[in-house]
Design an enzyme around this catalytic site. Structure first.
Site, short mmCIF file in Angstrom:
data_model
loop_
_atom_site.label_atom_id
_atom_site.label_comp_id
_atom_site.label_asym_id
_atom_site.label_seq_id
_atom_site.Cartn_x
_atom_site.Cartn_y
_atom_site.Cartn_z
N GLY A 200 0.81 -1.22 0.00
CA GLY A 200 0.00 0.00 0.00
C GLY A 200 0.85 1.27 0.00
CB SER B 226 -2.03 -3.31 1.06
OG SER B 226 -1.00 -4.01 1.70
CB CYS C 108 1.88 3.45 11.84
SG CYS C 108 0.86 2.58 10.68
CG HIS D 33 -0.25 -6.49 5.03
ND1 HIS D 33 -0.40 -6.06 6.32
CD2 HIS D 33 0.09 -5.41 4.31
CE1 HIS D 33 -0.15 -4.76 6.36
NE2 HIS D 33 0.15 -4.34 5.16
CG ASN E 173 -5.51 3.90 8.73
OD1 ASN E 173 -5.88 4.90 8.13
ND2 ASN E 173 -4.45 3.90 9.50
CB THR F 232 12.62 -9.98 -11.27
OG1 THR F 232 13.67 -9.76 -12.20
CG2 THR F 232 12.07 -11.39 -11.43
CD GLN G 227 -7.48 -0.56 7.02
OE1 GLN G 227 -8.26 -1.44 7.33
NE2 GLN G 227 -6.24 -0.53 7.50
C1 LIG Z 1 -5.23 3.29 4.65
C2 LIG Z 1 -3.88 2.68 4.52
N1 LIG Z 1 -3.05 3.08 3.53
C3 LIG Z 1 -1.83 2.54 3.38
C4 LIG Z 1 -1.35 1.55 4.22
C5 LIG Z 1 0.02 0.99 3.99
O1 LIG Z 1 -0.03 -0.28 3.40
P1 LIG Z 1 1.21 -1.27 3.45
O2 LIG Z 1 1.35 -1.71 4.86
O3 LIG Z 1 0.86 -2.40 2.53
O4 LIG Z 1 2.41 -0.52 2.96
C6 LIG Z 1 -2.18 1.11 5.26
C7 LIG Z 1 -1.76 0.08 6.23
O5 LIG Z 1 -0.77 0.01 6.86
C8 LIG Z 1 -3.47 1.68 5.42
O6 LIG Z 1 -4.28 1.29 6.41
#
Ligand SMILES: Cc1ncc(COP(=O)(O)O)c(C=O)c1O
Ligand code: FES
Lengths: 387, 145
Positions: A66, A194, A320, A196, A146, A232, A174
């Site tokens: 993301g 993203s 974070c 995960h 998020n 790659t 999200q």
């Molecule tokens: C709204 C949002 N944007 C971006 C990200 C970043 O994604 P990633 O962890 O895949 O870099 C996150 C999650 O951490 C997110 O919740």
């Protein structure tokens, strides 16, 4: 119960990925049969992912996640459109992957408008339209937040962007695989997702780039990913991401109804059993899996640790910012009182959460809040609860 | 994700989710989960307060003094685990000391007694020590001369 931070990889996903480590290890750019098998897997994965957002498969660029997608979309669009203008519009409650990218662009001479949100965390489309100038080249608004789960009026904002001929980027990290997304009817030009967050592997994501939209790549290198993202391809992760997306997409309707019901049950239970509690974010326009509580006279980290000792993993604000002392920028945007912003608890649900887990948490939260409040001094107007 | 854990004072095992657990020593967690000298003193001889403007957290300390010694001390804290554990530890250290000795307690000393704090949490330990200092000043103001 911290699924918004990340999620466990589903066994079906692991199974789909495994052959691509040892048997099908080819480089998708090679012409021999190993390479061709990898190339076929890539093609199929692209199709699966594209379908989730109603895009064409050649509009999907695989990235490292993301964060990279947000950077590529925003910097890529800004650098490619520099001669058209230098103004960008975003909201004040974006993820740091967007906000810090914007701040970097400001250092490079771009101008950025950070739109305020209302007390539920919603962006007003009228504010977007008012912020547009003749220099505006990009609008970037997240699909859902998020931390507090608020879903933004993406379709309305998309219409405004289209009307003014301005590129529209949506951070859907999200919501991808969780809410229905149609890049065509929503008039989206760029969209980040993203893996995960939907029980896929970490370190893989995608950026949808609408056909004809120019972005400048962040890296210089080979011709991979339609010349937009050289390197790659991470075939095993891409296959895993596609499998996770396929499953999430197939189960979306049922799973979102299930999570919404569990979410509302827990919200109702906690708000009625804990005095001085409130729900942060929008009561209805919110992610099916997101809950964000605030408790008067309770500090977030202390509550998190007490719940952790009861075997419940939750978060304060976003993962974070858990190493940061300052209250979350999202909570401050909806409530300027830092004491209130500090005492928040995010509970995010996912695939493996069951009814019995909700019942357990519904009992644990009041107990944990009570344990913390025993330590809280009585301060009129700060830790006192209005009846 | 609701699974029972056996012991409360053991460091929680590393989980998939990113939480704050694991950043504190066992001593910090023990004082946080089972704080010493928690509460208020109704007829306190002095009260001290200290707040952290960054996070909005706040510590209240109550003193009972007899023959120039801290006979009883209690605290109430709205704050993170570090703020609560250092409040608990500072009351342990100060109890029984003369007020002059208590004034010399430093936040580093309190943190050390707890086996250390993560560097970003060191400033939280200032709160408890500052509240004690303010309580003693309050005592001087009210009871001396
Ligand atoms: C709204 C949002 N944007 C971006 C990200 C970043 O994604 P990633 O962890 O895949 O870099 C996150 C999650 O951490 C997110 O919740
Ligand atoms: S974060 Fe506020 S005192 Fe520690």
């Amino acid at each position: 119960m911290d699924y918004a931070a990340t999620s466990p990889v589903r066994s079906e996903v692991v199974k789909a990925m495994l052959p691509y480590f040892s048997q099908e290890f080819g480089n998708a750019s090679s012409l021999h049969s190993y390479g061709q098998a990898a190339s076929a897997a890539l093609r199929q994965s692209r199709e699966v992912i594209a379908k989730v957002v109603n895009a064409d498969s050649n509009e999907i660029i695989f990235t490292s996640g993301g964060t990279e997608s947000d950077n590529l979309a925003i910097k890529g669009a800004a650098y490619a459109n520099r001669e058209k203008g230098n103004h960008l519009i975003t909201s004040s409650i974006e993820h740091p992957a967007v906000l810090n990218t914007m701040k970097q662009l400001e250092k490079e001479g771009f101008k950025v408008t950070y739109l305020p949100v209302d007390r539920f965390g919603s962006v007003n489309p009228k504010d977007v339209e008012k912020a547009i100038t003749s220099k505006t080249i990009l609008i970037s608004i997240m699909h859902a937040n998020n931390e507090i789960g608020t879903i933004q009026p993406i379709k309305e904002i998309g219409e405004i962007a289209k009307k003014h001929g301005i590129l529209f980027h949506v951070d859907a990290v999200q919501t991808f695989g969780k809410l229905s997304i149609d890049v065509k009817t929503m008039n989206i030009d760029l969209l980040s997702a993203s893996s995960h967050k939907i029980c896929g592997p970490k370190g893989i994501g995608m950026l949808f780039v609408k056909k004809g939209v120019q972005i400048k790549p962040l890296f210089d290198g080979g011709a991979q990913e339609f010349h937009k993202r050289p390197g790659t391809e991470n075939v095993s992760s891409i296959v895993g991401f596609a499998k996770a997306a396929e499953l999430a997409h197939k189960e979306m309707k049922k799973e979102s109804a299930r999570l919404t019901r569990l979410r509302d049950k827990l919200i109702k239970s906690v708000l009625s059993s804990v005095k001085g509690s409130r729900l942060n974010g929008h009561p209805v326009n919110r992610l099916p899996n997101n809950i964000n509580f605030g408790f008067v006279g309770v500090e977030g980290e202390a509550l998190l640790l007490v719940l952790d000792s009861m075997g419940i993993a939750v978060s304060t604000g976003s993962a974070c910012s858990s190493h940061d002392l300052t209250p979350s920028h999202v909570l401050l945007a909806i409530n300027p009182d830092p004491v209130k912003a500090h005492g928040s608890l995010r509970v995010t649900l996912g695939h493996e959460i069951k009814e019995s887990d909700i019942a357990y948490v519904a009992k644990a939260i009041p107990k944990a809040v009570e344990q913390i409040r025993k330590m809280t001094p009585r301060i009129e107007g700060v830790t006192t609860i209005d009846e | 994700m609701a699974k029972e854990k056996k012991s409360g004072s053991k460091k929680p095992e590393v989980k998939q989710s990113v939480t704050n657990s694991g950043i504190y020593t066992d001593e910090v967690m023990d004082h946080f989960m089972h704080p010493h000298n928690l509460g208020e003193i109704k007829d306190a001889d002095a009260v001290g307060e200290a707040g952290n403007p960054v996070c909005g957290d706040i510590v209240y300390l109550y003193l009972k003094v007899k023959d120039n010694k801290i006979k009883d001390i209690k605290f109430k804290t709205l704050g993170c685990a570090a703020a609560i554990a250092t409040s608990s530890m500072v009351t342990d250290i100060a109890k029984g000391k003369t007020i002059e000795e208590a004034l010399k307690i430093t936040n580093n000393e309190v943190a050390e007694e707890l086996g250390g704090l993560p560097s970003i949490k060191m400033h939280c330990s200032v709160l408890a020590q500052q509240a004690l200092k303010n309580a003693i000043e309050d005592y001087y103001k009210k009871h001396l001369k």
